[in-house]
Write a protein that holds these residues in place. Structure first.
Motif, PDB file in Angstrom:
ATOM      1  N   GLU A 199      -3.098   7.453   9.394  1.00  0.00           N
ATOM      2  CA  GLU A 199      -1.771   7.397   8.788  1.00  0.00           C
ATOM      3  C   GLU A 199      -1.127   6.033   9.044  1.00  0.00           C
ATOM      4  O   GLU A 199      -1.536   5.281   9.926  1.00  0.00           O
ATOM      5  N   ALA A 200      -0.107   5.728   8.259  1.00  0.00           N
ATOM      6  CA  ALA A 200       0.466   4.382   8.259  1.00  0.00           C
ATOM      7  C   ALA A 200       1.005   3.959   9.621  1.00  0.00           C
ATOM      8  O   ALA A 200       0.836   2.809  10.038  1.00  0.00           O
ATOM      9  N   ALA A 201       1.670   4.870  10.328  1.00  0.00           N
ATOM     10  CA  ALA A 201       2.227   4.509  11.638  1.00  0.00           C
ATOM     11  C   ALA A 201       1.121   4.098  12.600  1.00  0.00           C
ATOM     12  O   ALA A 201       1.250   3.106  13.338  1.00  0.00           O
ATOM     13  N   GLY A 248       4.121   6.830   4.015  1.00  0.00           N
ATOM     14  CA  GLY A 248       3.251   7.881   3.492  1.00  0.00           C
ATOM     15  C   GLY A 248       1.851   7.416   3.154  1.00  0.00           C
ATOM     16  O   GLY A 248       1.035   8.217   2.673  1.00  0.00           O
ATOM     17  N   ALA A 249       1.542   6.152   3.395  1.00  0.00           N
ATOM     18  CA  ALA A 249       0.213   5.622   3.075  1.00  0.00           C
ATOM     19  C   ALA A 249      -0.839   6.238   3.997  1.00  0.00           C
ATOM     20  O   ALA A 249      -0.564   6.558   5.159  1.00  0.00           O
ATOM     21  N   ARG A 250      -2.042   6.369   3.467  1.00  0.00           N
ATOM     22  CA  ARG A 250      -3.165   6.923   4.220  1.00  0.00           C
ATOM     23  C   ARG A 250      -4.379   6.031   4.028  1.00  0.00           C
ATOM     24  O   ARG A 250      -4.654   5.589   2.909  1.00  0.00           O
ATOM     25  N   VAL A 289       0.826  -1.205   0.000  1.00  0.00           N
ATOM     26  CA  VAL A 289       0.000   0.000   0.000  1.00  0.00           C
ATOM     27  C   VAL A 289       0.861   1.256   0.000  1.00  0.00           C
ATOM     28  O   VAL A 289       1.737   1.426   0.854  1.00  0.00           O
ATOM     29  N   HIS A 290       0.573   2.142  -0.944  1.00  0.00           N
ATOM     30  CA  HIS A 290       1.184   3.464  -0.981  1.00  0.00           C
ATOM     31  C   HIS A 290       0.089   4.473  -1.284  1.00  0.00           C
ATOM     32  O   HIS A 290      -0.967   4.126  -1.831  1.00  0.00           O
ATOM     33  N   GLY A 291       0.295   5.720  -0.942  1.00  0.00           N
ATOM     34  CA  GLY A 291      -0.725   6.720  -1.195  1.00  0.00           C
ATOM     35  C   GLY A 291      -1.999   6.394  -0.428  1.00  0.00           C
ATOM     36  O   GLY A 291      -1.962   5.935   0.711  1.00  0.00           O
ATOM     37  N   TYR A 292      -3.143   6.607  -1.075  1.00  0.00           N
ATOM     38  CA  TYR A 292      -4.426   6.402  -0.405  1.00  0.00           C
ATOM     39  C   TYR A 292      -4.973   4.989  -0.612  1.00  0.00           C
ATOM     40  O   TYR A 292      -4.914   4.428  -1.701  1.00  0.00           O
TER      41      TYR A 292
END
Length: 285
Positions: free
Chosen positions: A196-198, A154-156, A130-133
Motif C-alpha cells: 500500500e502507498a503508506a 489509495g495506490a497499490r 500513481v493512483h489505483g494499481y
C-alpha cells in the motif's frame, strides 16, 4: 527573454500564466501534451487498466522519442487515465496467444526494454503520478524507472510476475533492491503481496504519499518545481544517479528470461488463473 522549448516554440522565462499546451500525441493508447517545459505523458487504455499491449508499447516508445528530441523539455509528468496507473501487461491479450505467447512476448519485452532505457536516459526529470494499481513490469516497472514518484493514499503496488509464472522485467530486478533493499525486494517479488502507498513511502519505493483528493495537484506542483530548477545540473545529477545503478545490462537478460518462461505450461496456467479469478496450480512444467 526567451528560452527554446520544442521545435518551433519559445516560452517567456518567468511567465506567470501557463501556456496553452501543444498536443504532440492527441489520440491513441498514449497521449502527450507539452507546455512550459513540461510534457504530460498519459497512458490511455483506461478500460484495460492501462494494461500494456503492443499498440501501447509502440506508442509509449514514440512518445519518449519525441521527448528525447525536445531540446527545452525539463520534466516528463507520467500518469495513467482511468481508475489505475497501470495494471501491468494486458493479461487477456497475453492469454489469447496460447503457445505462441513466447514469440509475442519477445516483441512486447523489446519495446519495454527500450521504454525503460529511454526513461532512465532522459535528461528531463520524470515525475510519475500513481493512483489505483501499479503492477507488473508495466506498472511497478515504470514506477521503479521514474525519478520522482507521487502516489495517492489509495495506490497499490504489486510485482505480480511470479503469480503468472513469469519473472520480473522492466529493470525492476535491479532497481527495486536498490530502492528498498535486497531482503524486502525479494519478499515483495516472491510473495506478490500488495504494497500500500503508506508502506511504499516508508520503504523508499515512492517519494511521497498524498491524499487521493490532491494527487493530481501535488504531482503537477512537483513537475513545476523540477521544471524551475537548473536543467543542466539536474540532468547531470540524474545521469550520475542512474549510472550508479547500472540497470541497462540487466534488461536483455530479464527479457530473455520472461520469453523463456512464457513457453511453459505454468505461465499459461498463471494467466488463466488471473482471468478466472482463482488460485493457480503450478506443476513446474
Amino acid at each position: 527573454m526567451t528560452h527554446s522549448t520544442a521545435p518551433g516554440t519559445t516560452v517567456e522565462a518567468g511567465k506567470s500564466e501557463p501556456a496553452s499546451p501543444e498536443i504532440w500525441m492527441g489520440e491513441g493508447p498514449v497521449l502527450l501534451a507539452y507546455a512550459d517545459g513540461i510534457a504530460t505523458l498519459t497512458l490511455n487504455r483506461p478500460n484495460a487498466a492501462n494494461g500494456m499491449n503492443i499498440e501501447l508499447m509502440q506508442a509509449l516508445y514514440k512518445a519518449l522519442m519525441l521527448c528525447h528530441r525536445a531540446p527545452g523539455l525539463r520534466v516528463v509528468h507520467l500518469r495513467g487515465a482511468g481508475a489505475n496507473f497501470c495494471a501491468g501487461g494486458d493479461v487477456r491479450e497475453f492469454a489469447s496467444k496460447g503457445e505462441a505467447l513466447g514469440d509475442f512476448l519477445r516483441e512486447v519485452t523489446a519495446y519495454l526494454q527500450v521504454a525503460i532505457g529511454a526513461l532512465i536516459r532522459l535528461k528531463a526529470v520524470v515525475v510519475t503520478e500513481v493512483h489505483g494499481y501499479a503492477a507488473g513490469g508495466g506498472g511497478l516497472g515504470l514506477v521503479c524507472a521514474s525519478d520522482i514518484v507521487i502516489a495517492g493514499e489509495g495506490a497499490r503496488f504489486l510485482a505480480g510476475a511470479t503469480r503468472v509464472g513469469m519473472a520480473p522485467d522492466a529493470g525492476s530486478s535491479v532497481i527495486l533492491p536498490h530502492l528498498v533493499g535486497f531482503r524486502r525486494a525479494a519478499e515483495i517479488m516472491l510473495s506478490n503481496r500488495i504494497v500500500e502507498a503508506a508502506e511504499a513511502q516508508q520503504i523508499g519505493l515512492i517519494t511521497k504519499c498524498v491524499p487521493d483528493s490532491v494527487l493530481e495537484d501535488e504531482a503537477r506542483k512537483a513537475a513545476r518545481f523540477y521544471a524551475s530548477g537548473a536543467p543542466l545540473a539536474l540532468a547531470a545529477t540524474k545521469r550520475l544517479l542512474w549510472n550508479a545503478l547500472n540497470v541497462e545490462p540487466a534488461l536483455p537478460e530479464e527479457a530473455r528470461t520472461v520469453s523463456e518462461l512464457s513457453f511453459t505450461a505454468d505461465s499459461r496456467e498463471g494467466l488463466a488463473a488471473v482471468i478466472e479469478k482463482r488460485k493457480p496450480v503450478f506443476n513446474g512444467r
